[in-house]
Scaffold this active site. Structure first.
Site, short mmCIF file in Angstrom:
data_model
loop_
_atom_site.label_atom_id
_atom_site.label_comp_id
_atom_site.label_asym_id
_atom_site.label_seq_id
_atom_site.Cartn_x
_atom_site.Cartn_y
_atom_site.Cartn_z
N GLU A 2 61.74 100.55 38.45
CA GLU A 2 60.45 99.89 38.27
C GLU A 2 60.32 98.83 39.35
O GLU A 2 61.30 98.14 39.62
CB GLU A 2 60.37 99.22 36.89
CG GLU A 2 60.26 100.24 35.78
CD GLU A 2 60.21 99.64 34.38
OE1 GLU A 2 60.16 98.41 34.24
OE2 GLU A 2 60.22 100.42 33.42
N HIS A 7 55.02 99.58 32.28
CA HIS A 7 55.85 98.86 31.29
C HIS A 7 55.01 97.80 30.54
O HIS A 7 55.29 96.60 30.60
CB HIS A 7 57.05 98.20 31.99
CG HIS A 7 58.19 97.89 31.05
ND1 HIS A 7 59.50 97.92 31.41
CD2 HIS A 7 58.20 97.54 29.74
CE1 HIS A 7 60.28 97.60 30.39
NE2 HIS A 7 59.49 97.36 29.35
N ARG A 24 63.31 102.57 27.94
CA ARG A 24 63.86 102.09 29.21
C ARG A 24 63.93 103.27 30.18
O ARG A 24 64.40 104.36 29.83
CB ARG A 24 65.27 101.53 29.02
CG ARG A 24 65.32 100.13 28.39
CD ARG A 24 64.75 99.05 29.30
NE ARG A 24 64.82 97.72 28.75
CZ ARG A 24 63.84 97.13 28.04
NH1 ARG A 24 62.72 97.76 27.79
NH2 ARG A 24 64.00 95.89 27.60
N GLY A 43 64.21 103.69 15.22
CA GLY A 43 64.38 102.34 14.67
C GLY A 43 63.00 101.83 14.28
O GLY A 43 62.15 102.61 13.83
N ILE A 67 60.47 100.66 16.16
CA ILE A 67 59.36 101.17 16.98
C ILE A 67 59.12 102.65 16.67
O ILE A 67 57.99 103.09 16.47
CB ILE A 67 59.65 100.95 18.48
CG1 ILE A 67 59.73 99.44 18.78
CG2 ILE A 67 58.59 101.63 19.36
CD1 ILE A 67 60.25 99.09 20.17
C1 DGY Z 1 61.24 94.55 25.49
O1 DGY Z 1 60.94 93.59 24.78
O2 DGY Z 1 62.41 94.94 25.59
C2 DGY Z 1 60.13 95.20 26.23
O3 DGY Z 1 60.51 96.37 26.85
C3 DGY Z 1 59.59 94.26 27.26
O4 DGY Z 1 60.53 94.12 28.27
#
Ligand code: DGY
Length: 324
Positions: free
Chosen positions: A266, A285, A237, A154, A156
């Site tokens: 986490e 994270h 995630r 996507g 990112i």
């Molecule tokens: C998001 O924006 O989903 C990042 O992982 C920060 O939690």
């Protein structure tokens, strides 16, 4: 109108809320709210601005059904029962787009750090281990010209693919439901099946959301199908990979290395075996954790909140069905 905010957020977002005449109540204690505390704090609020991993499940939503909007300070919304929110006609806002660069940078950092054992080398120096030079010691592997496989291409993933293609001349393959036309046109990316992704990726990066389909997807069977020289990257995630299976895959040499910005659970415990492996890099994270990105996220979260409180459509809404 009142908003309850679950963590300290950047000033840019707070200022937008104040300028709009919204009164703010913030949770400032440095621990997560319990589910009951979250419900209680929302009783006197008209909106919730949720930063951090608060569970916005059916129980919470029923108890806080009066909320005009729930605005997330994140792009991910796996902590929210979207169907239940939609049923209760509560719009859920998120912050897509603004964190794509920062998160792709983090994934790219993990690829390089892992391939050159950078975090481990740093720790070695701290322990007084920078000793005698040997041409065969401290060797990493090169990623130049290798194949980057993206699971979930996507916004990112596309930014990461650009970095890898332009800076390291990497070939891009990806596994998606549909085609990513821009990646194919600009980077010559090829859409492949899941098994082709596993068989051909030298670096395999997870850049998808957490859904029932992706939960636990990267497990023992999957690691067994990957290349022995592969580096596994997860900046999405933690629940998308099985951490015990990943640890075992690295111990047995089924894959070469791993770079994680997200872990499962986490925070990761400090004595976790992954933390002492030379070919592993772990970050807490911090994908979107730059001053610029977090400020931009806070502004979008504030805009979503104000729009929801005014009964307007949220600029970034996860469940547009509420407006049907
Ligand atoms: C998001 O924006 O989903 C990042 O992982 C920060 O939690």
């Amino acid at each position: 109108m009142k908003v309850f905010i679950t963590r300290k957020i950047p000033d840019l977002g707070l200022k937008y809320l104040m300028d709009a005449g919204i009164s703010i109540s913030e949770w400032t204690t440095k621990r997560d709210l319990s589910p009951q505390e979250l419900i209680e704090h929302c009783q006197n609020a008209d909106a919730l601005l949720s930063a951090g991993n608060n569970r916005i499940d059916k129980t919470f939503l029923k108890a806080a059904a009066h909320l005009k909007v729930i605005s997330l300070h994140s792009v991910g919304y796996d902590n929210v029962d979207i169907d239940a929110a939609t049923e209760l006609k509560i719009p859920i806002g998120n912050t897509p787009g603004v964190l794509s660069n920062a998160t792709a940078d983090t994934a790219f950092l993990l690829i390089l750090a892992t391939s050159r054992k950078a975090f481990y080398m740093h720790k070695t120096i701290q322990k007084g281990g920078w000793g005698f030079f040997e041409p065969t010691a401290n060797l990493g592997i090169e990623i130049h010209g290798r194949t980057l496989g993206i699971f979930g291409l996507g916004k990112i993933g596309f930014e990461l693919a650009k970095r890898c293609a332009y800076a390291f001349d990497m070939k891009i393959i990806y596994y998606n439901r549909g085609h990513h036309i821009d990646a194919e046109r600009e980077l010559g990316a090829t859409r492949v099946s899941f098994s082709e992704l596993l068989e051909n990726s030298d670096v395999l990066s997870v850049n998808t959301g957490l859904t029932p389909e992706t939960k636990g997807k990267f497990n023992k069977e999957v690691f067994e199908c990957m290349k022995r020289n592969a580096i596994f990257i997860n900046a999405a995630r933690g629940a998308i990979h099985n951490e015990d299976d990943l640890t075992e895959a690295l111990q047995k040499g089924l894959i070469w290395g791993a770079g994680l910005d997200v872990t499962n659970p986490e925070p990761m415990r400090p004595d976790h075996p992954l933390l002492s492996m030379p070919n592993v890099s772990v970050l807490p994270h911090i994908g979107s954790a730059t001053e610029e990105t977090r400020a931009a996220m806070s502004l979008i979260a504030a805009k979503n909140t104000v729009a929801g409180l005014r009964g307007e459509r949220l600029p970034f809404v996860v469940n547009p069905e509420v407006y049907a």
